[in-house]
Enzyme design. Structure first.
Site, PDB file in Angstrom:
ATOM      1  N   GLU A 183       0.877  -1.178   0.000  1.00  0.00           N
ATOM      2  CA  GLU A 183       0.000   0.000   0.000  1.00  0.00           C
ATOM      3  C   GLU A 183       0.907   1.218   0.000  1.00  0.00           C
ATOM      4  O   GLU A 183       1.637   1.456   0.958  1.00  0.00           O
ATOM      5  CB  GLU A 183      -0.860  -0.066   1.260  1.00  0.00           C
ATOM      6  CG  GLU A 183      -1.742   1.118   1.510  1.00  0.00           C
ATOM      7  CD  GLU A 183      -2.341   1.101   2.916  1.00  0.00           C
ATOM      8  OE1 GLU A 183      -2.424   2.188   3.526  1.00  0.00           O
ATOM      9  OE2 GLU A 183      -2.700   0.010   3.413  1.00  0.00           O
ATOM     10  N   THR A 196      -4.098   5.956   2.388  1.00  0.00           N
ATOM     11  CA  THR A 196      -4.420   7.325   2.830  1.00  0.00           C
ATOM     12  C   THR A 196      -5.193   8.072   1.744  1.00  0.00           C
ATOM     13  O   THR A 196      -4.926   9.232   1.446  1.00  0.00           O
ATOM     14  CB  THR A 196      -3.140   8.121   3.228  1.00  0.00           C
ATOM     15  OG1 THR A 196      -2.178   7.235   3.765  1.00  0.00           O
ATOM     16  CG2 THR A 196      -3.462   9.179   4.273  1.00  0.00           C
ATOM     17  N   LYS A 242     -10.694  -1.944   7.254  1.00  0.00           N
ATOM     18  CA  LYS A 242      -9.426  -1.740   7.959  1.00  0.00           C
ATOM     19  C   LYS A 242      -9.726  -1.326   9.402  1.00  0.00           C
ATOM     20  O   LYS A 242     -10.431  -0.342   9.631  1.00  0.00           O
ATOM     21  CB  LYS A 242      -8.650  -0.644   7.216  1.00  0.00           C
ATOM     22  CG  LYS A 242      -7.421  -0.152   7.917  1.00  0.00           C
ATOM     23  CD  LYS A 242      -6.635   0.744   6.979  1.00  0.00           C
ATOM     24  CE  LYS A 242      -6.356   2.072   7.610  1.00  0.00           C
ATOM     25  NZ  LYS A 242      -5.339   2.840   6.902  1.00  0.00           N
TER      26      LYS A 242
END
Length: 218
Positions: free
Chosen positions: A45, A75, A135
């Site tokens: 990621e 993000t 998440k």
């Protein structure tokens, strides 16, 4: 659900390990990703807190195939960033919290979306919006006990913590019911000193402990 989306999710769940990469350059990112791939990491990621993250994702998408390692974006706060990431080749999108427009965009293009959640209400909302994996964030403060508690009323929730996952406690997260774990500095710290072999070695140890915790013999 598209074949590609199924493959991406399958690979992440199968390996159980996603590396969160905050690299200072494309070159450093490529070396970290290479070390991760050699260690059996399913996916990396690339966080959008990194300057030029879209370019880094584009570079990595050219260098590595999905069979080697998946490249995703982290993000991601809004649909504009999600679209830029997808156009750069991101194969999945991760957010610190649920953003409805981002969820809609990812569903439209059949790209797995993994928003952060820190309460039962947020987990349910994320699933209602089509989140494929939720998440658990911030993992440091919530801990494996949170996952275990959530999976009481929601046994079908696919949860993946980010933050607070280390070699010492990865088995606890898996036993609590996580489908995968996201690991940042605890996996990639060696890159700062140019020690990329440590990343490969740690990745192998993480994978071994995940498999052991799942009851899969090596």
């Amino acid at each position: 659900m598209s074949m590609m989306k199924l493959k991406v999710l399958g690979k992440i769940v199968d390996s159980g390990l996603v590396a969160v990469v905050r690299a200072e350059s494309s070159e450093q990112a490529a070396r970290i990703v290479d070390a991760c791939a050699q260690g059996g990491v399913a996916a990396v990621e690339i966080t959008f807190t990194v300057p030029g993250a879209a370019n880094v994702i584009a570079d990595l998408s050219r260098r590595f195939t999905g069979d080697q390692i998946l490249v995703g974006a982290g993000t991601v706060l809004d649909p504009e960033t999600a679209r830029a990431a997808i156009l750069s080749g991101a194969q999945f999108v991760v957010s610190p919290c649920l953003n409805l427009e981002t969820a809609r965009l990812c569903n439209r293009y059949q790209v797995p979306y993994m928003p952060g959640a820190g309460s039962v209400k947020e987990v349910v909302e994320a699933m209602e919006r089509g989140a494929d994996i939720v998440k658990v964030f911030p993992g440091e403060t919530l801990g494996p006990a949170f996952v275990k508690a959530v999976r009481g009323p929601l046994p079908y929730a696919s949860l993946m913590p980010t933050g607070g996952v280390a070699l010492e406690n990865v088995a606890e997260w898996i036993h609590a019911g996580c489908v995968a774990v996201g690991v940042g500095g605890n996996l990639t710290a060696g890159a700062k000193k140019g020690d990329f072999q440590s990343i490969t070695d740690l990745a192998r140890q993480f994978i071994a402990r995940i498999r052991q915790a799942r009851g899969i013999s090596l």
